[in-house]
Design an enzyme around this catalytic site. Structure first.
Site, PDB file in Angstrom:
ATOM      1  N   ALA A 209       0.847  -1.198   0.000  1.00  0.00           N
ATOM      2  CA  ALA A 209       0.000   0.000   0.000  1.00  0.00           C
ATOM      3  C   ALA A 209       0.878   1.242   0.000  1.00  0.00           C
ATOM      4  CB  ALA A 209      -0.909  -0.019   1.220  1.00  0.00           C
ATOM      5  N   ASN A 210       0.272   2.414   0.054  1.00  0.00           N
ATOM      6  CA  ASN A 210       1.053   3.648   0.206  1.00  0.00           C
ATOM      7  C   ASN A 210       0.313   4.605   1.129  1.00  0.00           C
ATOM      8  OD1 ASN A 210      -0.641   5.490  -1.471  1.00  0.00           O
ATOM      9  ND2 ASN A 210      -0.087   4.006  -3.056  1.00  0.00           N
ATOM     10  N   ARG A 211       0.904   5.756   1.362  1.00  0.00           N
ATOM     11  CA  ARG A 211       0.382   6.647   2.403  1.00  0.00           C
ATOM     12  C   ARG A 211      -0.757   7.555   1.955  1.00  0.00           C
ATOM     13  NH1 ARG A 211       4.025   6.443   6.561  1.00  0.00           N
ATOM     14  NH2 ARG A 211       6.164   5.934   5.975  1.00  0.00           N
ATOM     15  N   SER A 212      -1.209   7.433   0.734  1.00  0.00           N
ATOM     16  CA  SER A 212      -2.258   8.350   0.264  1.00  0.00           C
ATOM     17  C   SER A 212      -3.545   8.180   1.071  1.00  0.00           C
ATOM     18  CB  SER A 212      -2.550   8.078  -1.212  1.00  0.00           C
ATOM     19  OG  SER A 212      -3.677   8.817  -1.601  1.00  0.00           O
TER      20      SER A 212
END
Ligand code: CTP
Length: 405
Positions: A209-212
């Site tokens: 995943a990522n931090r968005s």
């Protein structure tokens, strides 16, 4: 960068229902958005909330009477004539009936007849009353005359009953006021917005995943809807859906690509605000990878570049917008993406700067276009950034129509 309510004169009429207490919240939100709120309460409304509370939050004291008004001898016309919009929340069955027939028996009903400003009514009542043929008929006639009706929600009503008739949420009511007072410069358009970070499965429980957070994409979607667009928001996150926006839930880059490409031909604007993973595991394990089996080797492959695909085959007149989250060489990197992906606009943000980008409620961006000077937008709320983005999109559309591009 002012919003559509800044400096606008909104008459807030409150009638006698239990939902009158929510009018206080509506009033506060309108004032926060910059409106000058002129409050009127009917006699019945005062059985539910006091004039002191509403008056304290509105921009001027509450008016309740046709007579003995200290500021003007003719309040029945003055208030309505000076309004940019009249909002009635909650609107009882009695108010709807009086407004439909022109029965002007108090200050609010007189004001409704005297105004030429747009009117928004927000009915709230018990389900049996809301569904009664006379109320249904009154609402239909008012709609036909151009009155904006914010339908009540289903939910718990006074006395514990459950059903349709509960006043719409204050956020929904204020969004409708913003839409009605807004410029309507995206009326009749379809706008697709993506939001959030994609999640690429490693196994049955783990993802890359990522931090968005999706907040900037949601703000763009809300702003586009407020400007009149039909908005489809392709999202990986579960934030509250902006008013009037159709949300399509997706998880992976591939699902996002499918959802966007399905709609590309009929979209006037596509805004890729999502943080799409660039890599995904070649194959996700069906079950959960067990620790005792040793450290797994995860082989990655590239995901489809959705925006690049859209740019390679862009319908005439479509405005394609990308986002670039950068930590170094912001402008150079963003400009390279603008060209590589054949975009009309790229919104570049330096995610390393304080209060900017992922998960914050604020952002600061540079707007880059192929043939225009860069525009810096200093730290502002994500909604204000969204307003600047939509303003630029509207400019690009206008320029392409007049052949200036
Ligand atoms: N984007 C996309 N599909 C991808 C990756 C990115 O559509 N597989 C879109 C993003 O939604 C964004 C824009 O392309 O609007 C730029 O994304 P970004 O991650 O900044 O750029 P990349 O092209 O992935 O380049 P890099 O990761 O090397 O910075």
């Amino acid at each position: 960068m002012s919003g559509p309510l800044e400096g606008r004169r909104v008459v807030l009429g409150v009638t006698g229902g239990i939902a009158a207490y929510k009018a206080i919240d509506v009033c506060r939100r309108l004032v926060d958005a910059g409106a000058h709120v002129v409050p009127i309460m009917t006699e019945a409304a005062q059985h539910f909330v006091g004039t002191t509370t509403l008056g304290a939050l509105a921009s001027e004291p509450v008016q309740t009477e046709l007579w003995r008004n200290p500021t003007t001898p003719i309040p029945h016309t003055v208030v309505g004539q000076g309004a940019d919009l009249i909002l009635v929340a909650p609107a009882t069955a009695k108010l709807l009936s009086a407004y439909r027939t022109g029965f002007s028996h108090d200050l609010l009903t007189n004001t409704l007849l005297a105004t030429r400003a747009p009117v928004v009514v927000c009915p709230a009542m018990h389900t049996e009353m809301w569904e009664h043929p006379s109320v249904v008929d009154n609402v239909a006639v008012l709609r036909e005359r151009g009155v904006h009706v914010v339908d009540p929600e289903s939910g718990r009503l006074a006395g514990g009953d459950v059903g349709a008739g509960r006043l719409a949420d204050p956020s929904v009511i204020v969004a409708e006021v913003e839409r009605v007072l807004g410029p309507g410069d995206l009326d009749g358009t379809t706008v697709v917005v993506t939001a959030g970070g994609t999640r690429e499965p490693i196994d049955a429980v783990r993802v890359i995943a990522n931090r968005s957070s999706g907040k900037q994409g949601y703000a763009v979607a809300a702003e586009a809807a407020a400007r009149g667009a039909h908005v489809v928001l392709v999202s990986t996150v579960e934030l509250a859906a902006p008013v009037g926006v159709e949300v399509v839930a997706v998880e992976t880059a591939e699902e996002m690509r499918d959802a966007v490409t399905q709609r590309r031909a009929t979209s006037d604007v596509v805004v890729m605000a999502a943080a799409v993973a660039d890599f995904r595991p070649v194959a996700a394990a069906g079950g959960k990878i067990k620790k005792d089996d040793g450290v797994p080797e995860i082989v990655l492959e590239a995901t489809p570049d959705i925006l690049r695909g859209l740019g390679e085959d862009k319908p005439d007149g479509q405005v394609l917008v990308g986002f670039a989250a950068e930590t170094d060489d912001l402008r150079a990197n963003a400009l390279a993406k603008l060209t590589r992906k054949n975009l009309d606009l790229i919104v570049a943000n330096d995610v390393g700067a304080p209060h900017v980008g992922f998960s914050h409620d604020t952002n600061a961006v540079t707007l880059l276009r192929p043939d225009a000077d860069p525009v810096e937008i200093d730290l502002a709320s994500k909604r204000e950034i969204a307003r600047a983005v939509i303003n630029t999109i509207v400019e690009i559309r206008a320029a392409s129509r007049t052949g200036e591009l």
